[in-house]
Scaffold this active site. Structure first.
Site, short mmCIF file in Angstrom:
data_model
loop_
_atom_site.label_atom_id
_atom_site.label_comp_id
_atom_site.label_asym_id
_atom_site.label_seq_id
_atom_site.Cartn_x
_atom_site.Cartn_y
_atom_site.Cartn_z
N SER A 74 0.84 -1.20 0.00
CA SER A 74 0.00 0.00 0.00
C SER A 74 0.87 1.24 0.00
CB SER A 74 -0.85 -0.04 1.28
OG SER A 74 -1.41 1.23 1.54
N TYR A 79 -1.45 -1.59 10.87
CA TYR A 79 -1.76 -2.09 9.52
C TYR A 79 -0.60 -1.79 8.57
CZ TYR A 79 -3.51 -1.89 4.74
OH TYR A 79 -3.63 -2.03 3.38
N LYS A 104 2.35 -4.21 6.40
CA LYS A 104 2.71 -4.13 4.98
C LYS A 104 4.23 -3.99 4.81
CE LYS A 104 -1.35 -4.56 3.28
NZ LYS A 104 -1.66 -5.87 2.74
P1 NAD Z 1 -10.81 -7.29 1.43
O1 NAD Z 1 -10.96 -7.30 2.89
O2 NAD Z 1 -12.02 -7.04 0.60
O3 NAD Z 1 -10.14 -8.66 0.93
C1 NAD Z 1 -9.22 -9.37 1.70
C2 NAD Z 1 -9.69 -10.82 1.75
O4 NAD Z 1 -8.77 -11.58 2.55
C3 NAD Z 1 -11.08 -10.98 2.38
O5 NAD Z 1 -11.89 -11.73 1.51
C4 NAD Z 1 -10.79 -11.72 3.69
O6 NAD Z 1 -11.87 -12.58 4.04
C5 NAD Z 1 -9.52 -12.47 3.36
N1 NAD Z 1 -8.67 -12.83 4.51
C6 NAD Z 1 -8.23 -11.99 5.50
N2 NAD Z 1 -7.47 -12.69 6.37
C7 NAD Z 1 -7.43 -13.98 5.92
C8 NAD Z 1 -6.81 -15.17 6.39
N3 NAD Z 1 -6.10 -15.20 7.53
N4 NAD Z 1 -6.97 -16.31 5.69
C9 NAD Z 1 -7.70 -16.30 4.56
N5 NAD Z 1 -8.32 -15.22 4.06
C10 NAD Z 1 -8.18 -14.06 4.74
O7 NAD Z 1 -9.67 -6.23 1.06
P2 NAD Z 1 -9.24 -5.65 -0.35
O8 NAD Z 1 -9.64 -4.22 -0.38
O9 NAD Z 1 -9.66 -6.54 -1.44
O10 NAD Z 1 -7.66 -5.66 -0.17
C11 NAD Z 1 -6.86 -6.75 -0.62
C12 NAD Z 1 -5.43 -6.51 -0.18
O11 NAD Z 1 -4.98 -5.26 -0.68
C13 NAD Z 1 -5.25 -6.44 1.34
O12 NAD Z 1 -4.03 -7.07 1.68
C14 NAD Z 1 -5.18 -4.95 1.61
O13 NAD Z 1 -4.45 -4.66 2.78
C15 NAD Z 1 -4.46 -4.45 0.38
N6 NAD Z 1 -4.74 -3.04 0.09
C16 NAD Z 1 -6.04 -2.62 -0.03
C17 NAD Z 1 -6.31 -1.27 -0.28
C18 NAD Z 1 -7.73 -0.79 -0.39
O14 NAD Z 1 -7.95 0.43 -0.35
N7 NAD Z 1 -8.74 -1.63 -0.58
C19 NAD Z 1 -5.25 -0.37 -0.40
C20 NAD Z 1 -3.93 -0.83 -0.28
C21 NAD Z 1 -3.70 -2.18 -0.04
C1 UD1 Z 2 -6.84 5.09 4.06
C2 UD1 Z 2 -5.86 4.62 5.10
C3 UD1 Z 2 -4.64 4.05 4.38
C4 UD1 Z 2 -5.05 2.92 3.43
C5 UD1 Z 2 -6.10 3.49 2.46
C6 UD1 Z 2 -6.63 2.45 1.52
C7 UD1 Z 2 -6.22 6.03 7.07
C8 UD1 Z 2 -5.65 7.11 7.94
N1 UD1 Z 2 -5.49 5.71 5.97
O1 UD1 Z 2 -6.19 6.04 3.26
O2 UD1 Z 2 -3.70 3.55 5.30
O3 UD1 Z 2 -3.94 2.45 2.70
O4 UD1 Z 2 -7.20 4.02 3.22
O5 UD1 Z 2 -7.37 1.50 2.24
O6 UD1 Z 2 -7.25 5.45 7.38
N2 UD1 Z 2 -12.43 11.32 3.76
C9 UD1 Z 2 -13.45 12.19 4.12
N3 UD1 Z 2 -14.59 11.65 4.62
C10 UD1 Z 2 -14.79 10.31 4.77
C11 UD1 Z 2 -13.74 9.44 4.39
C12 UD1 Z 2 -12.56 9.97 3.91
O7 UD1 Z 2 -13.32 13.41 4.01
O8 UD1 Z 2 -15.87 9.88 5.24
C13 UD1 Z 2 -11.19 11.89 3.17
C14 UD1 Z 2 -9.92 11.58 3.95
O9 UD1 Z 2 -9.68 12.56 4.91
C15 UD1 Z 2 -8.88 11.58 2.81
C16 UD1 Z 2 -9.66 11.08 1.59
O10 UD1 Z 2 -11.04 11.30 1.91
O11 UD1 Z 2 -8.45 12.89 2.54
C17 UD1 Z 2 -9.45 9.61 1.30
O12 UD1 Z 2 -9.71 8.85 2.47
P1 UD1 Z 2 -9.72 7.25 2.49
O13 UD1 Z 2 -10.61 6.75 1.41
O14 UD1 Z 2 -10.02 6.81 3.88
O15 UD1 Z 2 -8.25 6.85 2.06
P2 UD1 Z 2 -6.82 7.31 2.67
O16 UD1 Z 2 -6.99 8.28 3.77
O17 UD1 Z 2 -5.97 7.71 1.54
#
Ligand code: NAD
Ligand code: UD1
Length: 337
Positions: free
Chosen positions: A124, A148, A152
């Site tokens: 991330s 978290y 990573k």
């Molecule tokens: P998500 O929660 O929708 O998907 C993660 C999946 O992993 C879920 O289906 C959950 O049930 C499964 N899981 C968790 N722990 C497990 C375990 N111990 N054994 C088996 N399955 C398990 O999340 P996502 O948004 O699809 O994210 C996927 C990956 O990307 C994650 O590692 C997350 O940290 C990373 N990531 C997500 C974002 C985002 O904004 N969505 C941003 C940066 C990184």
């Molecule tokens: C958040 C996480 C980051 C993670 C990313 C993707 C935090 C502090 N950071 O990032 O670690 O990698 O999600 O999962 O939680 N916002 C509003 N109102 C809302 C929600 C968000 O104003 O109800 C604003 C936030 O202040 C930010 C932007 O929208 O400026 C994006 O927020 P968000 O979607 O939560 O993502 P990140 O903060 O980038």
């Protein structure tokens, strides 16, 4: 030969499964459904018209996970599985360290044991902490502010050490910026539990009338309109980056890091306007206090992904908003009970 997809039932995992299946790849999903539902996988089958094996297995259960390796010929892995809520990770650090790290230890031990030393890992942009400038390149200093983010960064280091000890490993570390949107079919999308933490799922629920207004966390940031700026990327573009990454990992060993973003930053107010323009819906909002831990600006320089992987984002902000709205309108309660 199959690609193991951990966390394949989740938000990004389902979209990746669709891209892999459409590309004719064999995939096997492993998920414990702690943050997803089995019916999401049925939707993947519906979209692609293709079948695949899936296992309800927790990565923490080494023996159950090994059974997946014994029953299948696995050649590589896309590792999505993990817990991802920043706030919850501060309240329950042990849960996050145990789930994300121990799960990865078990997975890597088995990938090594069964000779499948190719992994694409979901990192991330959070590993860049509070960047000194934007856009961010992959060589920026790394730091984190919550458990978290620590998981990573630790997993990135563990994977680097694995390759240092055995250079047959191919490790591709994808640092995602802010994934949003949904598949164009409207059949799969983000299904947050309870009140959404992230901006786009919240905006989608306001736009469809499920919540009355959006709280914008601060309008005194050092940005063009005072609200926080992020690099939003369509989840389908993100999914496609995994296909490119595994294709490269199949050819070369090593450890490589890639920013996966668009290179364009949008503020919260830009997003509200874009969402209204793309959908015709209204997104009422109120400005409230800053959210602790938030930063002013975060967006990628994604050139390396284009140069090395031949990948770049294709969808624009209008596509992201429209696809988010379609998913939310068609599935007001996500995947339901
Ligand atoms: P998500 O929660 O929708 O998907 C993660 C999946 O992993 C879920 O289906 C959950 O049930 C499964 N899981 C968790 N722990 C497990 C375990 N111990 N054994 C088996 N399955 C398990 O999340 P996502 O948004 O699809 O994210 C996927 C990956 O990307 C994650 O590692 C997350 O940290 C990373 N990531 C997500 C974002 C985002 O904004 N969505 C941003 C940066 C990184
Ligand atoms: C958040 C996480 C980051 C993670 C990313 C993707 C935090 C502090 N950071 O990032 O670690 O990698 O999600 O999962 O939680 N916002 C509003 N109102 C809302 C929600 C968000 O104003 O109800 C604003 C936030 O202040 C930010 C932007 O929208 O400026 C994006 O927020 P968000 O979607 O939560 O993502 P990140 O903060 O980038």
């Amino acid at each position: 030969m199959a690609i193991l997809i951990t966390g394949g039932a989740g938000y990004i995992g389902t979209h990746a499964m669709v891209e892999f299946l459409n590309a004719g790849r064999e995939v096997i999903c492993v998920d414990n459904f702690s943050n997803s539902k089995p019916c999401a996988l049925e939707r993947v089958k519906q979209i692609t018209g293709k079948d695949f094996k899936s296992y309800e297995v927790d990565l923490l259960d080494y023996d159950a996970l090994e059974k997946v390796f014994v029953e299948n010929k696995i050649e590589s892995c896309i590792h999505f599985a993990g817990l991802k809520a920043v706030g919850e990770s501060c309240e329950k650090p042990l849960l996050y360290y145990h789930n994300n790290l121990t799960g990865t230890f078990n997975l890597c031990a088995l990938l090594q044991k069964y000779g499948a030393k190719k992994i694409v890992f979901s990192s991330s942009a959070t590993v860049y902490g509070k960047p000194a400038s934007v856009p961010i390149t992959e060589d920026f200093p790394l730091s984190t502010t919550n458990p978290y983010g620590e998981t990573k960064l630790m997993i990135e280091r563990i994977l680097k050490d694995l390759h240092a000890a055995d250079n047959e490993w191919s490790v591709s570390i994808l640092r995602y910026f802010n994934p949003i949107g949904a598949h164009k079919s409207g059949l799969i999308g983000e299904d947050p539990k309870g009140i959404p933490n992230n901006l786009l799922p919240y905006v989608a629920q306001v736009a469809t009338g499920k919540r009355p207004y959006l709280s914008i966390f601060g309008d005194d940031y050092n940005t063009h309109d005072g609200t926080g700026v992020r690099d939003y990327i369509h989840v389908v573009d993100l999914a496609k980056a995994h296909l490119k990454a595994i294709e490269r990992a199949e050819k070369v060993s090593g450890v490589e890091y890639f920013n996966v973003g668009t290179g364009v930053g949008y503020s919260v107010l830009d997003i509200v306007k874009a969402y209204e323009a793309a959908t015709g819906a209204k997104v009422p909002y109120k400005i409230v206090a800053r959210r602790p831990g938030d930063i002013d600006e975060c967006y990628a320089n994604p050139d390396k992904a284009y140069r090395v992987l031949g990948w770049r984002a294709e969808n624009n902000i209008e596509d992201m908003c429209r696809d988010s709205y379609r998913w939310q309108s068609n599935n007001p309660d996500g995947y339901g009970e």
